[in-house]
Design an enzyme around this catalytic site. Structure first.
Site, mmCIF file in Angstrom:
data_model
loop_
_atom_site.group_PDB
_atom_site.id
_atom_site.type_symbol
_atom_site.label_atom_id
_atom_site.label_comp_id
_atom_site.label_asym_id
_atom_site.label_seq_id
_atom_site.Cartn_x
_atom_site.Cartn_y
_atom_site.Cartn_z
ATOM 1 C CD1 TRP A 1 -2.643 1.643 0.479
ATOM 2 C CD2 TRP A 1 -2.084 1.800 2.638
ATOM 3 N NE1 TRP A 1 -3.393 2.657 1.027
ATOM 4 C CE2 TRP A 1 -3.070 2.766 2.353
ATOM 5 C CE3 TRP A 1 -1.572 1.702 3.937
ATOM 6 C CZ2 TRP A 1 -3.552 3.646 3.318
ATOM 7 C CZ3 TRP A 1 -2.057 2.567 4.898
ATOM 8 C CH2 TRP A 1 -3.024 3.522 4.597
ATOM 9 C CG ASP B 1 -2.275 -2.887 7.058
ATOM 10 O OD1 ASP B 1 -3.412 -2.861 7.568
ATOM 11 O OD2 ASP B 1 -1.874 -2.036 6.246
ATOM 12 C CB ALA C 1 -6.774 -2.985 5.674
ATOM 13 C CE LYS D 1 -10.462 -0.151 2.653
ATOM 14 N NZ LYS D 1 -9.535 0.840 3.262
#
Length: 393
Positions: A126, A207, A209, A242
């Site tokens: 990212w 991470d 996400a 999300k």
């Protein structure tokens, strides 16, 4: 003083959004920004979120500060969702301003613990990972991850590179639904990575996400849980943007797993201190939505049902795109699209090919050929497939 400021490089994805908005062509398709959209092109408010907000509105009697670490209800609910079996004697956590805030606080914490650390991060990753580390002045190196020929994981290259991590370094890993490639490690590969980290003493920063967007809520947390159960120290940055669809509420959490209760208490105090120095009290509204849903059986069941609909919609679009490309190309070279997981896939196209798709078909994707699967619908998939073939990808 202000005249001494230097221009900052604009965010490429945000620039792409502006270019998309200015495009007057009918039928244009935005596959750039990482936001879920339903078949009508809308990012909906989930049913359980609306219900939770109604309950909060009816019951809430104050807007006073909560706590520097956030509410225990939110932190405990998130720990159960991510880790399932919560090792309370090892776990410290703080609410953060989104998953991005969790990443930033994790890196600040790591630097406090080891000023000489190096961060090892996947190539690609990212873009904001790199931007944050550059701004902080943190040394980082990228390890090989994506094989542009197979559109899968270059695991041999990854292992060779992370073997260079030393004790006290950070190895940043995507827990599931790798951004920007969509290519994930297998469980056996995760076990090999864990063994390497155990040997080197490097600390994983996971991470997470997109939990729930890949293979399911629990399946997407499997790797994170395996790492947490296997290593003495782990950092986890999780986002609710999300899977709860509450992007603008900026709801995230940083969790740390320490080797013993003394180290846990030290980590908790340090993370709370970092919150105080950065933004003082974390935002509460999104966190309260999340804890209200996760602590109520009916709301949680409805939320998980809608999350499954979202996940299956994306899987259906992946299968449709892979099938269209198989028919148009007469080969199976695009089948990786169906194997990838999460919102994104990386096509392995050149910037020139990506530009041709945009110029000829008004289809916008990031220059490295990352496309947001959730920006498609059943009608736009054939258009994209034809544009990919015509661009020579």
């Amino acid at each position: 003083m202000l005249s001494n400021l230097k221009p900052q490089a604009p965010d490429k994805i945000l620039m792409l959004m502006e270019e998309f908005r200015a495009d007057t062509r009918q039928g244009k398709v935005d596959l750039g920004v990482g936001v879920y959209k339903d078949p009508q092109g809308v990012t909906p408010v989930m049913r359980a979120v609306k219900a939770a907000e109604q309950r909060i509105w009816e019951a809430q009697t104050t807007k006073a500060y909560t706590g520097l670490a956030g509410t225990p209800e939110y932190r405990n609910a998130m720990a159960r969702m991510v880790l399932k079996d919560v090792p309370a004697d090892r776990l410290a956590s703080v609410a953060t301003v989104g998953g991005t805030g969790a990443i930033r606080q994790a890196l600040e914490l790591a630097r406090m613990a080891n000023p000489d650390l190096t961060v090892h991060v996947s190539d690609p990753t990212w873009p904001n990972h790199l931007s944050i580390m550059k701004f902080m002045g943190l040394p980082f190196v990228q390890y090989r991850y994506f094989d542009n020929d197979t559109r899968g994981v270059d695991f041999d290259g990854m292992k060779a590179d992370i073997a260079k991590a030393t004790k006290g370094d950070i190895v940043l890993l995507h827990g599931c639904c790798h951004n920007p490639t969509g290519a994930n490690l297998t469980t056996d590969q995760w076990r090999e990575v864990i063994a390497m980290l155990e040997k080197s003493g490097a600390v994983p920063l996971i991470d997470l996400a997109y939990q729930g967007f890949g293979d399911g809520l629990d399946a997407d947390a499997e790797a994170t849980r395996l790492v947490a159960a296997s290593l003495p120290e782990v950092l986890i940055a999780a986002s609710c943007s999300k899977n709860f669809g509450i992007y603008r509420e900026r709801t995230g959490i940083l969790m740390t797993l320490a080797e013993n209760t003394g180290a846990r208490d030290m980590a908790q105090g340090s993370m709370t201190f970092l919150n105080r120095q950065t933004y003082s009290f974390p935002p509460d509204h999104g966190a309260r939505i999340v804890s209200t849903i996760l602590d109520d059986d009916a709301l949680r069941a409805d939320w998980q049902s809608e999350l499954e609909d979202v996940r299956n919609t994306m899987l259906g679009l992946r299968d449709q795109l892979a099938s269209e490309l198989r028919d148009l190309s007469g080969s199976d070279r695009f089948d990786f699209v169906a194997r990838h997981r999460g919102m994104f896939s990386r096509l392995g196209a050149t910037p020139e090919q990506v530009q041709k798709v945009k110029d000829d078909s008004a289809i916008y994707m990031v220059g490295d050929s990352r496309l947001n699967i959730a920006g498609l619908n059943r009608d736009s998939v054939p258009v994209l497939a034809r544009a990919i073939i015509d661009a020579g990808i």
